[in-house]
Design a protein around this motif. Structure first.
Motif, PDB file in Angstrom:
ATOM      1  N   CYS A  58      43.263  45.804  41.582  1.00 12.22           N
ATOM      2  CA  CYS A  58      44.252  46.885  41.579  1.00 12.22           C
ATOM      3  C   CYS A  58      45.152  46.740  40.346  1.00 12.22           C
ATOM      4  N   ASP A  97      35.863  49.098  47.723  1.00  9.41           N
ATOM      5  CA  ASP A  97      35.149  50.207  47.083  1.00  9.41           C
ATOM      6  C   ASP A  97      36.068  51.087  46.242  1.00  9.41           C
ATOM      7  N   ALA A  98      37.378  50.897  46.376  1.00  5.88           N
ATOM      8  CA  ALA A  98      38.343  51.700  45.619  1.00  5.88           C
ATOM      9  C   ALA A  98      39.684  50.979  45.653  1.00  5.88           C
ATOM     10  N   PRO A 142      38.157  47.931  35.943  1.00  6.12           N
ATOM     11  CA  PRO A 142      36.732  47.564  35.917  1.00  6.12           C
ATOM     12  C   PRO A 142      36.482  46.274  35.143  1.00  6.12           C
ATOM     13  N   GLU A 161      45.386  51.088  31.464  1.00  6.16           N
ATOM     14  CA  GLU A 161      44.568  51.841  32.425  1.00  6.16           C
ATOM     15  C   GLU A 161      45.397  52.917  33.109  1.00  6.16           C
ATOM     16  N   GLU A 183      41.303  42.970  45.132  1.00  2.00           N
ATOM     17  CA  GLU A 183      40.246  43.252  44.167  1.00  2.00           C
ATOM     18  C   GLU A 183      38.879  43.437  44.822  1.00  2.00           C
ATOM     19  N   ASP A 205      40.040  59.709  44.926  1.00  2.00           N
ATOM     20  CA  ASP A 205      38.702  59.243  45.254  1.00  2.00           C
ATOM     21  C   ASP A 205      38.108  60.176  46.307  1.00  2.00           C
ATOM     22  N   THR A 216      41.989  50.968  39.548  1.00  2.00           N
ATOM     23  CA  THR A 216      41.540  49.579  39.469  1.00  2.00           C
ATOM     24  C   THR A 216      41.079  49.279  38.049  1.00  2.00           C
ATOM     25  N   ASN A 235      37.040  42.694  37.605  1.00  2.00           N
ATOM     26  CA  ASN A 235      36.510  42.665  38.974  1.00  2.00           C
ATOM     27  C   ASN A 235      37.122  43.732  39.868  1.00  2.00           C
ATOM     28  N   GLU A 236      37.503  44.889  39.262  1.00  2.00           N
ATOM     29  CA  GLU A 236      38.068  46.018  40.009  1.00  2.00           C
ATOM     30  C   GLU A 236      39.377  45.672  40.718  1.00  2.00           C
TER      31      GLU A 236
END
Length: 200
Positions: A92, A34-35, A86, A65, A31, A75, A84, A89-90
């Motif tokens: 996976c 940046d991606a 949002p 999602e 988590e 990306d 991920t 906490n982003e």
């Protein structure tokens, strides 16, 4: 720097120590980033193939999602990656958090239970080694890039156990590059260590 075939390997890969300490990091690399996890073209097909098998492990928000964005997304910086969440906490979408806070990978869980033959994306398996393609795709750079705070316990544990990064990651290195590549890396690491000891 170590050069094996068309691979440029950072000295840190053989000089630094690392052993994942899940009791401290709780799988936070799933988590923190940046991606999502980078996927190669072959892995896109694998994710498609085993999605229905791992779907029962996924959270409802993750499934929503995936249905909204797809099983992988593009990306601009990293290419194809896992989506991920949002709202969490982003993390996976293919990860799930247990009651004790430990984050697990749905693909790896299914693999461990004998349901699928694929463990997880190679980018995840290799971490904290990150492989970068050369500008023209004719070589790769293998860098050791642990997260400073999150991976601090792993660096400490690795130093305590005296386990170099490349030895801790023997399985994924062989998985990606083959046993011969690993054997050459091991030989070069041993020579490097011997030469360093002579200088002391």
């Amino acid at each position: 720097m170590i050069i094996i075939e068309n691979k440029l390997i950072s000295d840190d890969v053989i000089e630094s120590a690392f052993v994942c300490d899940l009791s401290h990091c709780k799988g936070g690399c799933c988590e923190d980033g940046d991606a999502g996890a980078p996927l190669n073209n072959e892995e896109l097909k694998i994710v498609e193939q085993y999605y229905e098998t791992v779907k029962p492990y996924l959270t409802r928000p993750a499934v929503k999602e995936i249905e909204k964005k797809g099983k992988y997304v593009f990306d601009d910086e990293f290419g194809w990656v896992t989506p991920t969440l949002p709202s969490d906490n982003e993390i996976c979408v293919y990860a799930f958090r247990e009651k004790d806070g430990l984050i697990k990978c749905a693909f790896e869980q299914a693999y461990n239970e004998g349901l699928i033959p694929w463990k997880k994306p190679i980018s995840c398996h290799l971490y904290p080694i990150i492989a970068y393609k050369g500008k023209h795709g004719d070589y790769e750079r293998l860098n050791y890039e642990p997260r400073k705070k999150l991976c601090s316990p792993a660096c400490t544990l690795g130093a305590t156990l005296q386990v170099p990064v490349y030895k801790f990651l023997k399985e994924p290195i062989i998985r990606k590059y083959g046993e011969e590549f690993y054997d050459v890396l091991d030989q070069m690491a041993n020579r490097h260590e011997a030469a360093t000891n002579e200088q002391v």
